[in-house]
Design a protein around this motif. Sequence first.
Motif, PDB file in Angstrom:
ATOM      1  N   GLY A 185      23.478  43.222  27.734  1.00  0.00           N
ATOM      2  CA  GLY A 185      24.525  44.095  27.215  1.00  0.00           C
ATOM      3  C   GLY A 185      25.409  44.674  28.298  1.00  0.00           C
ATOM      4  N   GLN A 186      25.270  44.159  29.513  1.00  0.00           N
ATOM      5  CA  GLN A 186      26.083  44.680  30.604  1.00  0.00           C
ATOM      6  C   GLN A 186      27.321  43.818  30.804  1.00  0.00           C
ATOM      7  OE1 GLN A 186      25.508  47.512  32.114  1.00  0.00           O
ATOM      8  NE2 GLN A 186      23.869  47.644  30.626  1.00  0.00           N
ATOM      9  N   PRO A 187      28.383  44.428  31.325  1.00  0.00           N
ATOM     10  CA  PRO A 187      29.567  43.598  31.598  1.00  0.00           C
ATOM     11  C   PRO A 187      29.301  42.639  32.751  1.00  0.00           C
ATOM     12  CG  PRO A 187      29.943  45.876  32.244  1.00  0.00           C
ATOM     13  CD  PRO A 187      28.666  45.856  31.520  1.00  0.00           C
ATOM     14  N   HIS A 188      29.947  41.497  32.669  1.00  0.00           N
ATOM     15  CA  HIS A 188      29.751  40.451  33.683  1.00  0.00           C
ATOM     16  C   HIS A 188      30.891  40.572  34.678  1.00  0.00           C
ATOM     17  CE1 HIS A 188      28.267  36.595  35.017  1.00  0.00           C
ATOM     18  NE2 HIS A 188      29.408  36.004  34.842  1.00  0.00           N
ATOM     19  N   GLY A 189      30.993  41.694  35.349  1.00  0.00           N
ATOM     20  CA  GLY A 189      32.053  41.850  36.327  1.00  0.00           C
ATOM     21  C   GLY A 189      33.257  42.584  35.757  1.00  0.00           C
ATOM     22  N   GLN A 190      34.327  42.558  36.513  1.00  0.00           N
ATOM     23  CA  GLN A 190      35.542  43.274  36.136  1.00  0.00           C
ATOM     24  C   GLN A 190      36.248  42.566  34.999  1.00  0.00           C
ATOM     25  OE1 GLN A 190      36.692  46.169  37.370  1.00  0.00           O
ATOM     26  NE2 GLN A 190      34.752  46.246  38.440  1.00  0.00           N
ATOM     27  N   PRO A 191      37.075  43.302  34.258  1.00  0.00           N
ATOM     28  CA  PRO A 191      37.832  42.621  33.195  1.00  0.00           C
ATOM     29  C   PRO A 191      38.861  41.666  33.795  1.00  0.00           C
ATOM     30  CG  PRO A 191      38.524  44.899  33.405  1.00  0.00           C
ATOM     31  CD  PRO A 191      37.310  44.748  34.250  1.00  0.00           C
ATOM     32  N   LEU A 192      39.218  40.652  33.036  1.00  0.00           N
ATOM     33  CA  LEU A 192      40.200  39.665  33.492  1.00  0.00           C
ATOM     34  C   LEU A 192      41.571  40.139  33.040  1.00  0.00           C
ATOM     35  CD1 LEU A 192      38.246  36.551  32.266  1.00  0.00           C
ATOM     36  CD2 LEU A 192      38.215  37.507  34.541  1.00  0.00           C
ATOM     37  N   LEU A 193      42.373  40.538  34.006  1.00  0.00           N
ATOM     38  CA  LEU A 193      43.693  41.058  33.655  1.00  0.00           C
ATOM     39  C   LEU A 193      44.718  39.973  33.885  1.00  0.00           C
ATOM     40  CD1 LEU A 193      43.237  44.256  35.748  1.00  0.00           C
ATOM     41  CD2 LEU A 193      43.036  44.121  33.303  1.00  0.00           C
ATOM     42  N   GLY A 194      45.871  40.156  33.316  1.00  0.00           N
ATOM     43  CA  GLY A 194      46.918  39.182  33.563  1.00  0.00           C
ATOM     44  C   GLY A 194      47.848  39.017  32.379  1.00  0.00           C
ATOM     45  N   HIS A 195      47.298  39.151  31.189  1.00  0.00           N
ATOM     46  CA  HIS A 195      48.173  39.036  30.018  1.00  0.00           C
ATOM     47  C   HIS A 195      48.932  40.341  29.840  1.00  0.00           C
ATOM     48  CE1 HIS A 195      47.184  35.175  28.383  1.00  0.00           C
ATOM     49  NE2 HIS A 195      45.908  35.390  28.531  1.00  0.00           N
ATOM     50  N   THR A 196      50.181  40.217  29.379  1.00  0.00           N
ATOM     51  CA  THR A 196      50.986  41.419  29.202  1.00  0.00           C
ATOM     52  C   THR A 196      50.925  41.942  27.778  1.00  0.00           C
ATOM     53  OG1 THR A 196      52.841  39.956  28.838  1.00  0.00           O
ATOM     54  CG2 THR A 196      52.630  40.907  31.019  1.00  0.00           C
ATOM     55  N   LYS A 197      50.476  41.101  26.842  1.00  0.00           N
ATOM     56  CA  LYS A 197      50.364  41.569  25.463  1.00  0.00           C
ATOM     57  C   LYS A 197      48.974  41.228  24.956  1.00  0.00           C
ATOM     58  CE  LYS A 197      55.141  41.648  24.106  1.00  0.00           C
ATOM     59  NZ  LYS A 197      56.119  40.736  23.570  1.00  0.00           N
ATOM     60  N   PRO A 215      28.506  26.477  37.458  1.00  0.00           N
ATOM     61  CA  PRO A 215      27.448  26.878  36.536  1.00  0.00           C
ATOM     62  C   PRO A 215      27.932  27.236  35.140  1.00  0.00           C
ATOM     63  CG  PRO A 215      27.915  28.635  38.073  1.00  0.00           C
ATOM     64  CD  PRO A 215      28.759  27.491  38.477  1.00  0.00           C
ATOM     65  N   SER A 216      29.134  27.732  35.017  1.00  0.00           N
ATOM     66  CA  SER A 216      29.504  28.196  33.678  1.00  0.00           C
ATOM     67  C   SER A 216      30.845  27.622  33.254  1.00  0.00           C
ATOM     68  CB  SER A 216      29.548  29.722  33.643  1.00  0.00           C
ATOM     69  OG  SER A 216      30.296  30.180  34.727  1.00  0.00           O
ATOM     70  N   PRO A 217      31.034  27.496  31.946  1.00  0.00           N
ATOM     71  CA  PRO A 217      32.248  26.867  31.450  1.00  0.00           C
ATOM     72  C   PRO A 217      33.462  27.772  31.650  1.00  0.00           C
ATOM     73  CG  PRO A 217      30.938  27.683  29.643  1.00  0.00           C
ATOM     74  CD  PRO A 217      30.125  27.891  30.869  1.00  0.00           C
ATOM     75  N   ARG A 218      34.627  27.142  31.645  1.00  0.00           N
ATOM     76  CA  ARG A 218      35.859  27.912  31.778  1.00  0.00           C
ATOM     77  C   ARG A 218      36.249  28.490  30.425  1.00  0.00           C
ATOM     78  NH1 ARG A 218      39.769  23.649  34.412  1.00  0.00           N
ATOM     79  NH2 ARG A 218      38.618  22.236  33.074  1.00  0.00           N
ATOM     80  N   LEU A 219      37.143  29.449  30.466  1.00  0.00           N
ATOM     81  CA  LEU A 219      37.547  30.146  29.250  1.00  0.00           C
ATOM     82  C   LEU A 219      39.059  30.100  29.153  1.00  0.00           C
ATOM     83  CD1 LEU A 219      36.932  32.184  26.930  1.00  0.00           C
ATOM     84  CD2 LEU A 219      37.137  33.968  28.604  1.00  0.00           C
ATOM     85  N   ALA A 220      39.570  29.810  27.974  1.00  0.00           N
ATOM     86  CA  ALA A 220      41.008  29.831  27.744  1.00  0.00           C
ATOM     87  C   ALA A 220      41.320  31.024  26.866  1.00  0.00           C
ATOM     88  CB  ALA A 220      41.460  28.548  27.050  1.00  0.00           C
ATOM     89  N   TRP A 234      40.548  30.740  32.798  1.00  0.00           N
ATOM     90  CA  TRP A 234      39.786  31.511  33.775  1.00  0.00           C
ATOM     91  C   TRP A 234      38.525  30.762  34.147  1.00  0.00           C
ATOM     92  CZ3 TRP A 234      42.387  36.101  34.639  1.00  0.00           C
ATOM     93  CH2 TRP A 234      43.235  36.541  33.621  1.00  0.00           C
ATOM     94  N   ASN A 235      38.107  30.944  35.365  1.00  0.00           N
ATOM     95  CA  ASN A 235      36.803  30.455  35.790  1.00  0.00           C
ATOM     96  C   ASN A 235      35.838  31.611  35.584  1.00  0.00           C
ATOM     97  OD1 ASN A 235      34.519  29.823  37.340  1.00  0.00           O
ATOM     98  ND2 ASN A 235      35.748  28.435  38.597  1.00  0.00           N
ATOM     99  N   ARG A 293      35.456  34.581  38.048  1.00  0.00           N
ATOM    100  CA  ARG A 293      36.377  35.472  37.323  1.00  0.00           C
ATOM    101  C   ARG A 293      37.783  35.406  37.885  1.00  0.00           C
ATOM    102  NH1 ARG A 293      31.980  37.986  37.781  1.00  0.00           N
ATOM    103  NH2 ARG A 293      32.676  39.259  39.539  1.00  0.00           N
ATOM    104  N   LYS A 294      38.165  34.216  38.315  1.00  0.00           N
ATOM    105  CA  LYS A 294      39.524  34.043  38.823  1.00  0.00           C
ATOM    106  C   LYS A 294      40.322  33.206  37.836  1.00  0.00           C
ATOM    107  CE  LYS A 294      39.962  34.848  43.591  1.00  0.00           C
ATOM    108  NZ  LYS A 294      38.641  35.329  43.964  1.00  0.00           N
ATOM    109  N   LEU A 295      41.642  33.402  37.958  1.00  0.00           N
ATOM    110  CA  LEU A 295      42.524  32.637  37.105  1.00  0.00           C
ATOM    111  C   LEU A 295      42.663  31.232  37.688  1.00  0.00           C
ATOM    112  CD1 LEU A 295      44.648  32.689  34.836  1.00  0.00           C
ATOM    113  CD2 LEU A 295      46.287  33.405  36.531  1.00  0.00           C
ATOM    114  N   GLU A 296      42.474  30.219  36.864  1.00  0.00           N
ATOM    115  CA  GLU A 296      42.653  28.849  37.380  1.00  0.00           C
ATOM    116  C   GLU A 296      44.093  28.407  37.230  1.00  0.00           C
ATOM    117  OE1 GLU A 296      40.104  25.730  36.657  1.00  0.00           O
ATOM    118  OE2 GLU A 296      38.431  26.759  37.598  1.00  0.00           O
ATOM    119  N   PHE A 297      44.560  28.388  36.018  1.00  0.00           N
ATOM    120  CA  PHE A 297      45.997  28.151  35.859  1.00  0.00           C
ATOM    121  C   PHE A 297      46.477  28.758  34.547  1.00  0.00           C
ATOM    122  CE2 PHE A 297      44.655  24.662  33.230  1.00  0.00           C
ATOM    123  CZ  PHE A 297      43.696  23.990  33.959  1.00  0.00           C
TER     124      PHE A 297
END
Lengths: 254, 520
Positions: B222-234, B252-257, B268-269, B273-277
């Motif tokens: 139930g813990q967060p997996h790191g910082q939130p992924l920011l980048g979207h404006t809406k 180790p883990s799948p990417r997220l769209a 995102w990876n 927790r970085k933006l891929e493209f």
Amino acid sequence: MDEHRRRHGRRMDHEERKRKRTAREAHKASSDAQKIFGHKAKLLHAKRHSEKVQMKKTLKAHDERNVKQKDDGAVKEGALPTYLLDREGQKDAKALSTAVKDRRKDRAAKYSVPLPKVRGIAEEEMFKVIKTGKHKGKSWKRMVNKATFVGEGFTRKPVKLERFIRPMGLRMTKANVTHPELKTTFQLPILGVKKNPQSPLYTSLGVLTKGTIVEVNVSELGMVTTGGKVVWSKYAQITNNPENDGCINSVLLV
Amino acid sequence: MATLLPPPKRQKSNYAKSLEKPVIVEAENIPSIVVQFKSSEDGSNLGPAINLPADTGRDALQMLVNKLRGETEDPLPYAFHLVPKTPSTSTSPQSARVQINNSIQLDALKVSGTTFSPEDVFELWCEPQAVFRVRSVGRCSATLSGHSSPILCCAHSPTGKYAATGSGDATARIWDMETGTPKSTLSGHKGWVLCVEWDSRENILATGGHDGQVRLWVPSTGQPHGQPLLGHTKWITSLAFEPLHLVPSNSPSPRLASASKDGTVRIWNTSTRKLEFVLTGHAASVNVVRWGGEGVIYTGSSDRTVKVWSAVDGKLIRTLNEHAHWVNTMALSTDFVLRTGPFDHVGKVPKDDDEAKALALARYKNVISTHPETLITGSDDHTLYLWPDQASSSFSSTATPKKPMARLTGHQKQVNHVAFSPDGRMIASAGFDNAVKIWEGRTGKFIASLRGHVAAVYRVAWSADSRMLVSASKDTTLKLWNLKTYKIRIDLPGHTDEVYCVDFVADKVVSGGRDKTVKM
């Protein structure tokens, strides 16, 4: 004035004088406000009052910006799932009509021209009535007052039957065409008149007024299509009044 | 002399009764019909035409088909239906096919108004069904409160042990499905939690919010997996995880769209927790994003187009613009398989990553072998489009990928949600016109319209064996539909306000709505 400045420059002490004048302005404004009377005063005071109000507003806005308020994290009421966001109270009919309007705008954007609207020209301005006949009683002939384009190999109709006279002095064959992106102007021969926004009658006569779409020969520019063929004609829209200037200035429609 | 009543009758003895003549049941004239079994996958004939009495039961028909296919060891259950040749005016307008539930005589010949006669050759279409059966949902077993705001989205975990719900109070909660109790509360979002997605290994939970943030959580703690992924404006409109079989073995883990109203989709990876493209190109809000099994990403947007992107480098492959209004919803025929990854009805837990990937790949290949991955999109223009496989490198000569395979019309109002059945045979679409429509998954032909809701239908969900369909609607009810008769099987009332989301887990239905309760 600009011409003079370009030729001769400014006074040597121009900067100094300007500085001193702006420094005096506050004092001058205040002394004017106190001494002016009459309806000049009313106008001046009204203007100052509105300026004061504006200034107060901007100051207040600046104050608010400087104070960093903690966002009370107010999560808005009325949570909606993703498929219902953007749908506040939009009725079905309205959704369809907005969609239709969007599409129309997209399609219309394809045909946008630099001068979408032109001033309407009255017939008296366009034509001069020519009286003919033994006693100059018949007045069914008209002479075109504006610049016209007649094609190559144009021969007049038999004079007795000719209703519209296009004087040779007002016939033009070349146009100064400006390319909107390159910002260069070329003198290109006109191939024909495509559309005169005033009326289809003028289009058929070949009258050139402001806003008319003409077809010009652009082989001089050396444009090539994606298929490899050479482009030799394009449309241009006239942007001046040729009968006043004696030349046709236009903008190429790319 | 007064008339004398006759003496009372003696009770008949058993012997006397047995001497009564037995009532002869009139032997009904059971006609003999010729039946040709056809496989509904490719239309081929399963064996020669057979002469059968018309009252052959469904079990007998099933046995026959299994024998013809040579599968007597592993018999598959089958569903049969007939397609009437000429649409007569008296057949119910709701279904274009006649299901054979008891026997051909009872369902087809006896029913008046159908155009069947015993002289025809009956072409019986056989559809194999899932070997397992999901137990029917009967009643509300638990009402779970805890959210302080309407519940906006829910998703069940791939194994079915947990369900996650996101709500307007900026929290997401994980509930334990086996015991019906809350497990953990995930807070941290600054706006409504609009979408929630599990990854196929049940390691990460992703939530997208109205504030434009995507947050990752570890569901077991139930813990967060790191910082939130920011980048979207809406705000975030949709999330999609990369399918397990496409994840390379070193990461180790799948990417997220994540798709957002600002018109971009960010990949995102999840481990770094970085933006891929970023996939830009849409002119309006991207409403839905799906990660296909062939390494392509599909996005549907309010600019009326669907774009197909490559998942490797983020380049646009194709744009599909046939819709006349916003593209609201999308579904892939492989949706269920990609979502559940390595877990199937057997319940085997994979030991490690590699085994999980191998299992997921095997399941995926199994589904793909019969039919390539097809996409269906639903839009505000009241239609749905069925698109052919976008990713295959060898196209068949007839299908050009830019042209839709079929156009599914019939809804009178906007189409809100569309879902493929887990075996890919059927498509269910929910619309604002109170109807749920069922279409054939392969060709897009209309099968039936399920009517019963009195207000807009918001969501549909299929059971894992593709035999049951549940729909959630604005009229506060959920309805479970009988797919044999295309009528309501069970009504599930109980919510006191609009039901916004529903999901089918093993044998439980989890639903959440505006009344802030989660019902199981």
